[in-house]
Design a protein around this motif. Sequence first.
Motif, PDB file in Angstrom:
ATOM      1  N   GLN A   1       0.806  -0.875  -0.256  1.00 46.95           N
ATOM      2  CA  GLN A   1       0.261  -0.227  -0.221  1.00 46.95           C
ATOM      3  C   GLN A   1       0.731   1.189  -0.390  1.00 46.95           C
ATOM      4  O   GLN A   1       0.660   1.899  -1.005  1.00 46.95           O
TER       5      GLN A   1
ATOM      6  N   PHE B   1       0.586   4.036  -3.104  1.00 46.33           N
ATOM      7  CA  PHE B   1       0.595   5.413  -2.781  1.00 46.33           C
ATOM      8  C   PHE B   1       1.353   6.355  -2.427  1.00 46.33           C
ATOM      9  O   PHE B   1       1.056   7.227  -3.916  1.00 46.33           O
TER      10      PHE B   1
ATOM     11  N   ASP C   1       0.605   9.175  -6.250  1.00 50.51           N
ATOM     12  CA  ASP C   1       0.789  10.207  -6.256  1.00 50.51           C
ATOM     13  C   ASP C   1       2.123  10.963  -6.165  1.00 50.51           C
ATOM     14  O   ASP C   1       1.153  12.206  -6.705  1.00 50.51           O
TER      15      ASP C   1
ATOM     16  N   ASN D   1      -0.974  11.063   7.188  1.00 48.08           N
ATOM     17  CA  ASN D   1      -1.419  11.016   6.170  1.00 48.08           C
ATOM     18  C   ASN D   1      -1.400   9.175   5.435  1.00 48.08           C
ATOM     19  O   ASN D   1      -2.193   8.589   5.921  1.00 48.08           O
TER      20      ASN D   1
ATOM     21  N   GLN E   1      -2.856   6.428   5.000  1.00 49.06           N
ATOM     22  CA  GLN E   1      -3.405   5.117   3.867  1.00 49.06           C
ATOM     23  C   GLN E   1      -2.729   3.933   3.956  1.00 49.06           C
ATOM     24  O   GLN E   1      -3.113   2.698   3.547  1.00 49.06           O
ATOM     25  N   CYS E   2      -2.123   3.580   4.604  1.00 46.92           N
ATOM     26  CA  CYS E   2      -1.144   2.511   4.395  1.00 46.92           C
ATOM     27  C   CYS E   2      -1.099   1.694   5.622  1.00 46.92           C
ATOM     28  O   CYS E   2       0.222   1.447   6.032  1.00 46.92           O
TER      29      CYS E   2
ATOM     30  N   LYS F   1      -4.388  -2.998   6.656  1.00 47.42           N
ATOM     31  CA  LYS F   1      -4.857  -3.072   5.347  1.00 47.42           C
ATOM     32  C   LYS F   1      -4.506  -4.314   4.641  1.00 47.42           C
ATOM     33  O   LYS F   1      -3.589  -4.692   4.106  1.00 47.42           O
TER      34      LYS F   1
END
Length: 534
Positions: free
Chosen positions: A492, A496, A500, A522, A526-527, A531
Amino acid sequence: MTLSEQFAALEKRITELEQDNQRVAALEEENKRLHDTIAHLTKKLFGKRSEKTSALSEGQVSLFEDLMVFNEAEEQVDVKAKEPDLRAEAEKYCQKRYKGQRKDKLQNLERVKKVYHLADSERSCEICGTQLKAVGEEFVRSELEFIPAKLRVIDYYRETLECRACRKEGNPHMESADTPAPVVLHSLASPSTIAWVIHQKFINAVPLYRQEVEWKMLGISLSRATLSNWLMVVARDWLLPIVERLRLEILKERYAHVDETPLQVLQEEGRSNTTKSYMWVYSTGQYGNHPLRLFEYQPGRGGNYPRKFLKGFKGYLHSDAYSGYGKVDDVIHCYCWAHVRRKFVDVLPQDTRSPEATLAAQGIALCNQLFGMEKSLKSLSSEERQKQRLEKEKPVLEAFWSWVDSTLQRVPPKSRLSDALSYARNHKSGLMNYLKDGNCSISNNLAENSIRPFTVGRKNWLFSGSPNGAAASAAIYSLVETAKANGLNPYQYLKFILEDLPGLPFKRHPEILDRYLPWNPNIKIQCDSSKTCL
């Protein structure tokens, strides 16, 4: 023959016999060394690799026990004790069940509910024939379903708009929507595709030639050369700037670890393909502000490489006793006690009742005591940890050095045991430096554990095809291992970054790269490592 001549001949004969005895003694000593070397190499090749030495053989009494320096329970062996209860021992290692355990395991996975109904012909009462009515559902079980990966093609289009008023005025004006910048120009690569290739090779240790077969099974022919080019381009354009940004963070720390391991690299200019190159790893300390694991490929093992990488670092540098690290300026060297213990472990012969085994076991017991004490101090503050070290560990160390000096006088000068004792004595200063600061570590195991995933992968893909490939591997390993150290999902995290970062002007505005540091809030959201990848 005169009497004087007879005496001269006798003295000559005595001298010859003494010389013969010396030669025999030297040959016996050389023979023993050769036997020890063969036993050591055989042990390395076929023996147990673990360095765990929690139990010593019967009859091996530690010198330190007599000195009352330590008396830890885990290092004492009661040879008269009953055999352990194997079932009880096994239960210690079995994962304990608790209510809701299965639910916790499955909480991050998609759930699909399947309800099975009776056929229409069976929806009547067997007794009276009346039509049955539904009154509820009964849960039966849960199962995991594996859904094989699949590929799909995403075709990017962008809308084009025109100003009709300007066109009427003879000044046509048109605008188009922005699209994401490609991660690799003029290729089929996407962030998810490259992140998965990285996941397979650098986490699962699946070499590219095996991935080539997997991609073909999924319906697309991607050669290993294509996959390799993707990785090198991505590392050069997007990952290396972040790695360099992370290097600056290491220089701000006061505690660092370093280690190196051989690597075979092909197509190095002016060098044969069989020449050894090296992969270096640099880690922040166990008690540092941010966990970092940075890899660097270099064609050699000289001390100039760590000196250049760590230029500006001032603090405690943990390493083995390799002399090349002495070239790093403005640091206090902390040498690794795990290496000291390893030297004594290597000395242990098959005959555990021999004098060499007893002496080696004493050195091992000392190291085990130190590591046991360190484990108990892990949760303390830096100041309290240093205080406890000086109170509990320093007396053990002083007894150890006294034992080393006295034992060196009693063992053969060129034996493996002598080498182990000399290694410890010659590096005494560096081995004692961890007492100077509570945030220092007793060993360099952190760096050795960081470089282990690389050595595991090396067993599968064997070599790097070029220096650029080796540099790309170093950059990728840096972000993968740093992500894991910070509790991130590496797949992840890389996905990302590749989604990005392309298209952003980070070369003109380097502060943009701060968004992608693994401790950025952040990034944490997100990571997160909980997950799933797919």
